[in-house]
Design a protein around this motif. Sequence first.
Motif, PDB file in Angstrom:
ATOM      1  N   SER A  22       0.836  -1.207   0.000  1.00 26.59           N
ATOM      2  CA  SER A  22       0.000   0.000   0.000  1.00 26.59           C
ATOM      3  C   SER A  22       0.868   1.253   0.000  1.00 26.59           C
ATOM      4  O   SER A  22       0.561   2.228  -0.691  1.00 26.59           O
ATOM      5  N   GLN A  23       1.952   1.224   0.734  1.00 26.11           N
ATOM      6  CA  GLN A  23       2.845   2.377   0.787  1.00 26.11           C
ATOM      7  C   GLN A  23       3.562   2.566  -0.545  1.00 26.11           C
ATOM      8  O   GLN A  23       3.686   3.687  -1.043  1.00 26.11           O
ATOM      9  N   ALA A  66      -4.441  -1.402   1.238  1.00 24.47           N
ATOM     10  CA  ALA A  66      -4.413  -1.029   2.658  1.00 24.47           C
ATOM     11  C   ALA A  66      -5.503  -1.776   3.421  1.00 24.47           C
ATOM     12  O   ALA A  66      -5.272  -2.233   4.548  1.00 24.47           O
ATOM     13  N   GLU A  69      -4.392  -5.232   3.957  1.00 29.35           N
ATOM     14  CA  GLU A  69      -3.329  -5.274   4.968  1.00 29.35           C
ATOM     15  C   GLU A  69      -3.874  -5.092   6.380  1.00 29.35           C
ATOM     16  O   GLU A  69      -3.118  -5.122   7.343  1.00 29.35           O
ATOM     17  N   HIS A  71      -5.792  -2.380   7.516  1.00 31.12           N
ATOM     18  CA  HIS A  71      -6.032  -1.009   7.965  1.00 31.12           C
ATOM     19  C   HIS A  71      -7.521  -0.735   7.876  1.00 31.12           C
ATOM     20  O   HIS A  71      -8.129  -0.890   6.816  1.00 31.12           O
ATOM     21  N   ASP A  73      -9.408   1.958   7.888  1.00 34.99           N
ATOM     22  CA  ASP A  73      -9.828   2.997   6.962  1.00 34.99           C
ATOM     23  C   ASP A  73      -8.734   3.168   5.913  1.00 34.99           C
ATOM     24  O   ASP A  73      -7.824   3.993   6.060  1.00 34.99           O
ATOM     25  N   GLY A  74      -8.829   2.343   4.859  1.00 35.15           N
ATOM     26  CA  GLY A  74      -7.809   2.362   3.817  1.00 35.15           C
ATOM     27  C   GLY A  74      -7.677   3.712   3.145  1.00 35.15           C
ATOM     28  O   GLY A  74      -6.577   4.152   2.833  1.00 35.15           O
ATOM     29  N   LYS A  76      -8.243   6.725   4.420  1.00 34.51           N
ATOM     30  CA  LYS A  76      -7.544   7.666   5.303  1.00 34.51           C
ATOM     31  C   LYS A  76      -6.051   7.330   5.361  1.00 34.51           C
ATOM     32  O   LYS A  76      -5.208   8.220   5.309  1.00 34.51           O
ATOM     33  N   ARG A  77      -5.745   6.050   5.443  1.00 30.39           N
ATOM     34  CA  ARG A  77      -4.343   5.620   5.498  1.00 30.39           C
ATOM     35  C   ARG A  77      -3.602   6.042   4.232  1.00 30.39           C
ATOM     36  O   ARG A  77      -2.499   6.583   4.290  1.00 30.39           O
TER      37      ARG A  77
END
Length: 120
Positions: A22-23, A66, A69, A71, A73-74, A76-77
Amino acid sequence: MRYAIIALLLVATPAGAGQPYSQSLAQCAALMDLSNRRAPERRSGEKGMRLTAARDAYYAAAVAQAAREGHGDGLKRVAALYADAAAGWDGRGLFFVLSEEAQDWFGYCRKLAAHLGVEP
């Protein structure tokens, strides 16, 4: 076959690419935008529209990833990851996209997109 693709991705990746997908996807999205901002007049041309479409595809893939993975709230992340990535790319200057490091990142983004089935 899947392990061969993963190994290929890990062999020649830019520094920092050993992070969550995601990053990396958010960084790819921000890189596409930096490339487009380098020459704002082309944003409405064919290349600019392809870069915008790629940015949007990477961003949407980052949100979905995300969530996978874990998270909650994908969106927001990824918004936070994207903002950090954009600031990092911006800190290198608009002409960073012409550097060898940027070209390595573009190559990594293409390989990552192919591996994850993202259509930039």
